[in-house]
Write a protein that holds these residues in place. Sequence first.
Motif, PDB file in Angstrom:
ATOM      1  N   LEU A 192      28.082 -25.180 -21.564  1.00 15.91           N
ATOM      2  CA  LEU A 192      27.842 -24.299 -20.393  1.00 15.91           C
ATOM      3  C   LEU A 192      27.290 -25.121 -19.238  1.00 15.91           C
ATOM      4  O   LEU A 192      27.656 -24.830 -18.023  1.00 15.91           O
ATOM      5  N   TYR A 193      26.692 -26.487 -19.671  1.00 17.07           N
ATOM      6  CA  TYR A 193      25.972 -27.278 -18.639  1.00 17.07           C
ATOM      7  C   TYR A 193      27.280 -27.806 -17.794  1.00 17.07           C
ATOM      8  O   TYR A 193      27.261 -27.791 -16.575  1.00 17.07           O
ATOM      9  N   SER A 194      28.220 -28.220 -18.522  1.00 11.51           N
ATOM     10  CA  SER A 194      29.579 -28.839 -18.115  1.00 11.51           C
ATOM     11  C   SER A 194      30.204 -27.816 -17.336  1.00 11.51           C
ATOM     12  O   SER A 194      30.641 -28.132 -16.105  1.00 11.51           O
ATOM     13  N   LEU A 195      30.225 -26.484 -17.509  1.00  9.78           N
ATOM     14  CA  LEU A 195      30.819 -25.469 -16.655  1.00  9.78           C
ATOM     15  C   LEU A 195      30.011 -25.575 -15.396  1.00  9.78           C
ATOM     16  O   LEU A 195      30.663 -25.131 -14.266  1.00  9.78           O
ATOM     17  N   ALA A 196      28.682 -25.275 -15.421  1.00  9.41           N
ATOM     18  CA  ALA A 196      28.126 -25.280 -14.212  1.00  9.41           C
ATOM     19  C   ALA A 196      28.151 -26.428 -13.279  1.00  9.41           C
ATOM     20  O   ALA A 196      28.496 -26.427 -11.917  1.00  9.41           O
ATOM     21  N   VAL A 197      28.443 -27.498 -13.871  1.00 13.99           N
ATOM     22  CA  VAL A 197      28.793 -28.967 -12.883  1.00 13.99           C
ATOM     23  C   VAL A 197      29.994 -28.641 -12.358  1.00 13.99           C
ATOM     24  O   VAL A 197      30.369 -28.830 -11.096  1.00 13.99           O
ATOM     25  N   THR A 198      31.075 -28.097 -13.242  1.00 11.58           N
ATOM     26  CA  THR A 198      32.338 -28.018 -12.694  1.00 11.58           C
ATOM     27  C   THR A 198      32.389 -26.928 -11.451  1.00 11.58           C
ATOM     28  O   THR A 198      32.924 -26.967 -10.376  1.00 11.58           O
ATOM     29  N   GLY A 199      31.539 -25.865 -11.305  1.00 11.75           N
ATOM     30  CA  GLY A 199      31.297 -24.790 -10.498  1.00 11.75           C
ATOM     31  C   GLY A 199      30.761 -25.338  -9.094  1.00 11.75           C
ATOM     32  O   GLY A 199      31.427 -25.186  -8.144  1.00 11.75           O
ATOM     33  N   LEU A 200      29.829 -26.249  -9.202  1.00 10.28           N
ATOM     34  CA  LEU A 200      29.311 -26.937  -8.089  1.00 10.28           C
ATOM     35  C   LEU A 200      30.124 -27.898  -7.460  1.00 10.28           C
ATOM     36  O   LEU A 200      30.077 -27.993  -6.281  1.00 10.28           O
ATOM     37  N   VAL A 201      30.984 -28.505  -8.088  1.00 10.22           N
ATOM     38  CA  VAL A 201      31.979 -29.466  -7.763  1.00 10.22           C
ATOM     39  C   VAL A 201      32.903 -28.740  -6.822  1.00 10.22           C
ATOM     40  O   VAL A 201      33.374 -28.963  -5.797  1.00 10.22           O
ATOM     41  N   LEU A 202      33.387 -27.560  -7.417  1.00  9.12           N
ATOM     42  CA  LEU A 202      34.453 -26.717  -6.785  1.00  9.12           C
ATOM     43  C   LEU A 202      33.718 -26.148  -5.359  1.00  9.12           C
ATOM     44  O   LEU A 202      34.214 -25.979  -4.351  1.00  9.12           O
ATOM     45  N   LEU A 203      32.592 -25.797  -5.383  1.00 12.47           N
ATOM     46  CA  LEU A 203      31.556 -25.123  -4.324  1.00 12.47           C
ATOM     47  C   LEU A 203      31.427 -26.185  -3.230  1.00 12.47           C
ATOM     48  O   LEU A 203      31.301 -25.914  -2.021  1.00 12.47           O
ATOM     49  N   THR A 204      31.293 -27.409  -3.816  1.00 14.76           N
ATOM     50  CA  THR A 204      30.779 -28.432  -2.677  1.00 14.76           C
ATOM     51  C   THR A 204      31.732 -29.303  -2.402  1.00 14.76           C
ATOM     52  O   THR A 204      31.854 -30.082  -1.223  1.00 14.76           O
ATOM     53  N   GLY A 205      32.941 -29.556  -3.218  1.00 17.11           N
ATOM     54  CA  GLY A 205      33.861 -30.628  -3.013  1.00 17.11           C
ATOM     55  C   GLY A 205      33.378 -32.138  -3.283  1.00 17.11           C
ATOM     56  O   GLY A 205      33.765 -32.999  -2.713  1.00 17.11           O
ATOM     57  N   ILE A 206      32.022 -32.083  -3.785  1.00 16.73           N
ATOM     58  CA  ILE A 206      31.189 -33.576  -3.988  1.00 16.73           C
ATOM     59  C   ILE A 206      31.080 -33.473  -5.681  1.00 16.73           C
ATOM     60  O   ILE A 206      30.881 -32.958  -6.459  1.00 16.73           O
ATOM     61  N   GLU A 207      31.414 -34.837  -5.949  1.00 18.65           N
ATOM     62  CA  GLU A 207      31.284 -35.415  -7.268  1.00 18.65           C
ATOM     63  C   GLU A 207      29.747 -35.366  -7.836  1.00 18.65           C
ATOM     64  O   GLU A 207      28.971 -35.426  -7.262  1.00 18.65           O
ATOM     65  N   PRO A 208      29.830 -34.814  -9.141  1.00 21.78           N
ATOM     66  CA  PRO A 208      28.252 -34.752  -9.829  1.00 21.78           C
ATOM     67  C   PRO A 208      27.553 -36.022  -9.415  1.00 21.78           C
ATOM     68  O   PRO A 208      26.326 -35.658  -9.166  1.00 21.78           O
ATOM     69  N   GLN A 209      28.073 -37.240  -9.541  1.00 19.85           N
ATOM     70  CA  GLN A 209      27.194 -38.252  -9.452  1.00 19.85           C
ATOM     71  C   GLN A 209      26.180 -38.212  -8.076  1.00 19.85           C
ATOM     72  O   GLN A 209      25.361 -38.753  -7.898  1.00 19.85           O
ATOM     73  N   ASN A 210      26.817 -37.491  -7.033  1.00 21.81           N
ATOM     74  CA  ASN A 210      26.295 -37.540  -5.622  1.00 21.81           C
ATOM     75  C   ASN A 210      25.618 -36.204  -5.433  1.00 21.81           C
ATOM     76  O   ASN A 210      25.015 -36.074  -4.218  1.00 21.81           O
ATOM     77  N   LEU A 211      25.592 -35.455  -6.543  1.00 19.54           N
ATOM     78  CA  LEU A 211      24.688 -34.223  -6.594  1.00 19.54           C
ATOM     79  C   LEU A 211      23.259 -34.257  -7.159  1.00 19.54           C
ATOM     80  O   LEU A 211      22.759 -33.532  -7.160  1.00 19.54           O
ATOM     81  N   ARG A 212      23.120 -35.498  -7.875  1.00 22.16           N
ATOM     82  CA  ARG A 212      22.043 -35.455  -8.899  1.00 22.16           C
ATOM     83  C   ARG A 212      21.324 -36.977  -8.447  1.00 22.16           C
ATOM     84  O   ARG A 212      21.984 -37.938  -8.403  1.00 22.16           O
ATOM     85  N   ASP A 213      20.122 -36.666  -8.246  1.00 26.64           N
ATOM     86  CA  ASP A 213      19.061 -37.971  -8.224  1.00 26.64           C
ATOM     87  C   ASP A 213      19.266 -38.792  -9.345  1.00 26.64           C
ATOM     88  O   ASP A 213      18.443 -38.470 -10.420  1.00 26.64           O
ATOM     89  N   PRO A 214      19.755 -39.959  -9.248  1.00 25.32           N
ATOM     90  CA  PRO A 214      19.524 -40.912 -10.259  1.00 25.32           C
ATOM     91  C   PRO A 214      18.106 -41.339 -10.802  1.00 25.32           C
ATOM     92  O   PRO A 214      18.069 -41.654 -12.056  1.00 25.32           O
ATOM     93  N   GLN A 215      17.176 -41.166 -10.114  1.00 31.22           N
ATOM     94  CA  GLN A 215      15.774 -41.716 -10.502  1.00 31.22           C
ATOM     95  C   GLN A 215      15.014 -40.479 -11.192  1.00 31.22           C
ATOM     96  O   GLN A 215      14.709 -40.695 -12.165  1.00 31.22           O
TER      97      GLN A 215
END
Length: 653
Positions: free
Chosen positions: A244-267
């Motif tokens: 379900l976590y991975s599905l949510a990330v997939t949905g965000l990538v489709l909504l934003t066109g941005i890869e997950p590494q750039n949607l999450r603060d690494p710190q």
Amino acid sequence: MKPVFCTQGHENPTGSRFCLQCGEKLNPANTGILSQGMILGERYRVQREIGRGGFGRTYLAEDINRFNEHCVLKEFAPQVAGTYALQKGQELFEREAGILYKLQHPQIPRFREMFRANYNNEGHLFLVQDYVEGQNYRTLLQNRRVQNRLFTEPEITQFFIQILPVLAYIHSQGVIHRDISPDNIILRNSDLLPVLIDFGGVKEIAANLQSEFVGTQPATRLGKVGYAPDEQMQMGKVYPHSDLYSLAVTGLVLLTGIEPQNLRDPQTLLWNWHKHTTLSPTFSAVLDKMLAYRPGERYQNAGEVLNALQNFSTPTPQPQNLTQNLTQPIAPQQKPVANISPQPKTNSNGNLLVMGGIIVAMTSIGLWAGNYWVDSQRQPNNTDNITPDNTDISSQFSPQEQQRKIALQQQRKLLLIDYKFYVQLVNQIYFDQYPEQKGTTLTDKPQDETWRERWDNIAQETLKKLQTISEPARRRMGSYKRSDPDRRKIEINKKFLGSRSLNDLTDVKFFSLFPEQRNNQNFINTPIGQVWQAIAEEQTQNILNGTAIEEIKFQAGTTSTALNDTLQPATGKAYIAKLNKNQFMQLNLEPQPEIQLSIYPPSGKTPPLLQDSPQLNWSGKLPENGYYEIIIVSQATQPVSYQLTLSVTNSAP
């Protein structure tokens, strides 16, 4: 010189570094070990390589025994050396293949078989699965980017509603996908439904082998970076909520066109997607909970997410073309399924009929059976007409019983089974097993706890059986009519099959699920008869789409032919052959355990040449002109391969 293909199948000139159509980086050496036209297993003709990974290569192939139908070959060739390592890998691969083989869902490519093939003086293992015609969501997103467009909230909401029942199904089978991403979900061209591909189990085997015998990477590191939750990537722990976590990330990538590494603060490891897209507060909350860092704060199963999605509605996107709109409304999942209550409700009356336990008194199944279900005029294609639940769960039940009933409730709703029909069906089976209970009413009192548990156990087993039926056929249970068999007969007659053949294909599955009904001559007029009708409907569709029927034709100048196939447990296949009166026919089926053979002449006036017979050969003069029907069914619990040999001459040899 051989052309170079990208993973999407686009052909490029030799020496190309990037795909001319989609821009994917190409590997000029990516022609694969198997060459085009090579035939494996005396059945599969390789066309081209379509992917590769740590576990091996994937090829598009043709099944020459099924009219050159496209299929996918997945080779298991982990990068390890040594006899022991390979032997261990093959054992694990076979075990994983057995798990995948059991998955039967219309939105999962069917795993047909596993076979061994030799080339380059080495033995190799392959999985064969159905080929899905369509594009994965990664490609669809790339196409939209070219048009300066992204996916919308209504589209992703619909996408979730269509894919969550698939996840609920595999999780109910004890399978976690482990690798959900836009690359591993395909929008199928035929019905515009998302199809889940590339389960991570085989990849995990390859990773573990490399870790153990090569030491190249930790065995726990399975899943795409950014898509898989931290506990999966770091510790190898996977649960339903990991998917379900991975599905949510997939949905965000489709909504934003941005890869997950750039949607999450690494710190801070917090998701910062809100500034990249504007969503409704409710849908935003759903995504945030699916993406919670602590596993215990996430939704724990697909049913909980579906329940949350019902708390708001979004406009249904209007269908355009395939590249512009991915979610043309598909019944029955155009709307969220019926409400799934995450918390038990209090029943103040104490004697209501609840799903999973408290049963309305019935003096006889016959009081209910008959015209109500057979002549129901409800339109089965509208989920709004499904009977609403009367499922208040008593607060007097123990927490364990409450959770058991909630789980049953969620499973039934995910399967889109009418509530009233479901209760009556389980009642019938319950009373058949415990006839002494006829005429009694189960209450929510402690003295009935044992009987309520027995009812629940029957309900759970019944739902497990019903989920093997295709969704379109399953959701109509409770509304099949007396006219449906005649309608199905007309439909299959167009394929030169009669009702006797359809009954054979239906019976083998139905009686494998409900063997106790073999001695019931009148089951068709009881609730369980609706299950038989659903299976008959499923088989009719299999005949119409060509998956359960094959015409036997002879090559020019020949009078004999041989066909090979494999039957899954409790399934069958129909063959038709246009033959002439007074021709001499010899038919032989290579002997296999628990196979039955029927041969029906073209008209129903002539008795069957064989019917439900363990005799697997027949020879004699044909009584009529027309299409003869040859029906093979398997009652085995394991896949059964067979060879059908048919010879026809104008006179006896």
